[in-house]
Design an enzyme around this catalytic site. Structure first.
Site, PDB file in Angstrom:
ATOM      1  N   CYS A  83       0.851  -1.202   0.000  1.00  0.00           N
ATOM      2  CA  CYS A  83       0.000   0.000   0.000  1.00  0.00           C
ATOM      3  C   CYS A  83       0.886   1.250   0.000  1.00  0.00           C
ATOM      4  CB  CYS A  83      -0.990  -0.042   1.161  1.00  0.00           C
ATOM      5  SG  CYS A  83      -2.366   1.129   0.972  1.00  0.00           S
ATOM      6  N   HIS A 192      -3.566  -5.076  -0.355  1.00  0.00           N
ATOM      7  CA  HIS A 192      -3.072  -5.625   0.903  1.00  0.00           C
ATOM      8  C   HIS A 192      -3.048  -7.146   0.823  1.00  0.00           C
ATOM      9  CE1 HIS A 192      -3.080  -1.991   3.499  1.00  0.00           C
ATOM     10  NE2 HIS A 192      -3.965  -1.562   2.611  1.00  0.00           N
ATOM     11  N   GLU A 194      -2.103  -9.210   3.042  1.00  0.00           N
ATOM     12  CA  GLU A 194      -2.517  -9.784   4.325  1.00  0.00           C
ATOM     13  C   GLU A 194      -4.038  -9.812   4.488  1.00  0.00           C
ATOM     14  OE1 GLU A 194      -2.289  -5.366   5.175  1.00  0.00           O
ATOM     15  OE2 GLU A 194      -1.273  -6.819   3.884  1.00  0.00           O
TER      16      GLU A 194
END
Length: 212
Positions: A83, A192, A194
């Site tokens: 990001c 992202h 994750e």
């Protein structure tokens, strides 16, 4: 072997650490210590918020920028920016004025200007990644029978490299936005990993195995 996730006061650190820990054979360390970053075998720079604030957060850590430049630019350790961590790789950001970036991948971070006035900014939520250039860290994302490239985005700005060869993936949201960039031992994702479930875990596993 150590994976260092840099804690500079910005980023989804808990989720990122859990995702890396679930896949890594080596220790995963969340740290604000430049000495640990200098010794790390892989470096991850997350980021949430405004470009200038994130850059200031890194610079506030005495010695961190020098450790990053030495590890990434001089010694070629694998680096992943997430990001705003990806955006900081740029020459400059143009969010609320001009702010210098790391200048690792020449280009600018510019506002998203969708061609559909009904589309909201920031671009937020799930969208399909289009891999435009083969890269080991993006291997298996989006090809037939492989991992669904559905990824999670939250951003009002995107990184536009000067050299199109540094663009690895795009996403469509009122036009084409840059979703991943890379050169040499560095890769950055606007989305992202994750938070991107199967696609994100595939990317993280690829990064942990990457030997640029």
């Amino acid at each position: 072997m150590t994976v260092a996730i840099i804690d500079y006061g910005s980023g989804n650190l808990r989720s990122a650490a859990k995702a890396f820990e679930s896949l890594a054979d080596e220790p995963v360390v969340v740290t604000d210590d430049p000495a640990i970053v200098a010794r790390a075998d892989r470096i991850v720079l997350p980021g949430v918020g405004a470009f200038a604030d994130c850059r200031a957060g890194v610079l506030r850590l005495d010695g961190m920028m020098a450790a990053l430049n030495d590890a990434v630019m001089t010694r070629g350790q694998p680096f992943l920016g997430i990001c705003v961590g990806m955006q900081l790789m740029a020459t400059r950001g143009l969010e609320h004025g001009q702010c210098d970036g790391f200048d690792w991948v020449p280009g600018n971070v510019v506002a998203i200007e969708p061609n559909d006035p009904h589309l909201k900014i920031p671009h937020m939520g799930w969208n399909d990644l289009a891999v435009t250039r083969s890269h080991p860290v993006l291997s298996g994302l989006g090809a037939a029978g492989e991992t669904d490239p559905h990824c999670y985005f939250v951003h009002g700005y995107h990184f536009v490299p000067d050299d199109p060869a540094h663009v690895l993936a795009t996403v469509t949201y009122g036009g084409t936005l840059i979703a991943a960039v890379g050169r040499d031992n560095m890769i950055g994702t606007q989305f992202h990993p994750e938070k991107s479930q199967a696609a994100g875990l595939r990317l993280i596993a690829n990064f942990l195995a990457w030997a640029p």
